[in-house]
Enzyme design. Structure first.
Site, short mmCIF file in Angstrom:
data_model
loop_
_atom_site.label_atom_id
_atom_site.label_comp_id
_atom_site.label_asym_id
_atom_site.label_seq_id
_atom_site.Cartn_x
_atom_site.Cartn_y
_atom_site.Cartn_z
CG HIS A 196 -1.51 -8.70 -0.12
ND1 HIS A 196 -1.02 -7.43 -0.06
CD2 HIS A 196 -2.86 -8.57 -0.20
CE1 HIS A 196 -2.03 -6.56 -0.09
NE2 HIS A 196 -3.14 -7.22 -0.18
N PRO B 273 -16.09 -4.60 3.32
CG PRO B 273 -16.31 -4.03 5.58
CD PRO B 273 -15.28 -4.17 4.49
CG LEU B 274 -18.75 -0.35 4.38
CD1 LEU B 274 -18.31 1.01 4.87
CD2 LEU B 274 -20.17 -0.66 4.85
N GLY B 275 -18.46 -2.85 0.13
CA GLY B 275 -18.44 -2.90 -1.33
C GLY B 275 -17.64 -1.77 -1.94
N GLY C 64 -17.24 1.06 -0.85
CA GLY C 64 -18.00 2.29 -0.68
C GLY C 64 -19.32 2.33 -1.42
CG PHE C 65 -21.61 0.59 -5.42
CD1 PHE C 65 -21.25 1.29 -6.55
CD2 PHE C 65 -22.90 0.07 -5.36
CE1 PHE C 65 -22.14 1.48 -7.59
CE2 PHE C 65 -23.80 0.25 -6.39
CZ PHE C 65 -23.42 0.96 -7.52
CE1 TYR D 122 -3.11 -2.98 0.36
CE2 TYR D 122 -3.32 -2.53 2.70
CZ TYR D 122 -3.65 -3.28 1.59
OH TYR D 122 -4.52 -4.34 1.73
#
Length: 317
Positions: free
Chosen positions: A122, A202-204, A206-207, A54
């Protein structure tokens, strides 16, 4: 904040994904990111997730600075194995013994710590068999440089092979209302072996929050190239967001909180420990995510949410 157990490691059930503070989701802000990590610790979110890839090491340095003086409050997870040194279009998934050892030493230095609590491969290595990689990780554990071993995005067969070399504490995989690939084969193997799940995105990406303006994404935001965010797919997937938003509105909650509550509600059905690492670089969203830990979905709400993954348009990468 509830706690969860991954192998012999006790972590906050909800963690903080730090990737976006350095790369992939548009420009970051060092000071704001540091403040967000420290705010997480102040509020019981002690399971921090980073990786050497990252920002090409930037994120590990950032996390290390943020936890300076507070190491005993943190369960620190990082990853190795994606080698981008020749450029993103020629990246290699590596796992040879010497590379694993060098990667760990470099991560320890950037993080400014003596030991990594949870060290992940990873992605499955391309250059050697998984057994060599896990054996090298086991040696690092014996040397006191890591505490627990993890794998990221593996199938059931690789998990079993790795576990034969050394017990695996956790599998990190994308898991959410619209990504449930692991349920058919990987989750049963995890249940059999006593391996916990760390759900990323877990929030796709942000979608599922309903707050992402696709037209205003920064040019460096990788979602510009993600199949599910492309125009026709995004239009179709908006129906999923609407279903989540409808439940959220009825409960006077944010859609993100419904999406996170759904992930945690799957623990009994999957038969594994479920932790989640929603990523954010802003305190406002961190607080919203933490509040999701108090949300319990009804059977009727779960019945509405469970079929949504079958309606997704577009691959996840």
């Amino acid at each position: 904040m509830r706690s969860a157990t991954l192998g012999q490691l006790t972590v906050s059930a909800q963690g903080l994904g730090c990737m976006g503070m350095s790369e992939f989701y548009g420009p970051g802000d060092w000071d704001e990111s540091i403040a967000t990590v420290r705010h997480a610790l102040d509020n019981g979110v002690s399971f921090l997730d980073t990786a050497d890839v990252y920002g090409q090491g930037h994120n590990e340095v950032l996390v290390g600075r943020a936890i300076a003086g507070r190491r005993d409050e943190v369960q620190l997870a990082t990853k190795f194995g994606i080698d981008r040194s020749a450029g993103d279009h020629r990246r290699v998934l590596r796992g040879e013994r010497d590379y694993v050892k060098r990667s760990c030493e470099a991560s320890l230095l950037r993080l400014g710590v003596d030991v990594i609590d949870l060290y992940y491969v990873h992605r499955p290595p391309q250059d050697v068999e998984i057994e060599e990689t896990v054996q090298a990780m086991a040696e690092l554990k014996a040397e006191g440089k890591i505490r627990q071993l993890g794998l990221s995005e593996v199938d059931a067969s690789l998990l079993r092979r790795a576990h034969e070399v050394h017990p695996i504490a956790a599998v990190q995989s994308e898991y959410s209302l619209w990504t449930r690939d692991l349920e058919s084969e990987v989750a049963p193997a995890m249940r059999e072996l006593g391996v916990g799940l760390v759900a990323y995105s877990p929030l796709g990406r942000g979608f599922l929050t309903g707050t992402v303006d696709l037209k205003s994404l920064a040019g460096t935001d990788f979602r510009n190239r993600n199949p599910r965010f492309q125009s026709e797919a995004a239009a179709a997937n908006a129906a999923i967001v609407e279903a989540v938003a409808t439940i959220a509105e009825a409960r006077d909650l944010a859609p993100a909180q419904i999406a996170l509550a759904w992930v945690f509600a799957q623990a009994d059905r999957l038969g594994v420990t479920v932790t989640s690492i929603p990523g954010t670089k802003r305190i406002k969203w961190l607080d919203q995510n933490i509040a999701a830990m108090d949300v319990t979905l009804t059977d009727a709400e779960l019945a509405t949410l469970d079929p949504l993954a079958a309606k997704v348009v577009g691959a996840r990468y």
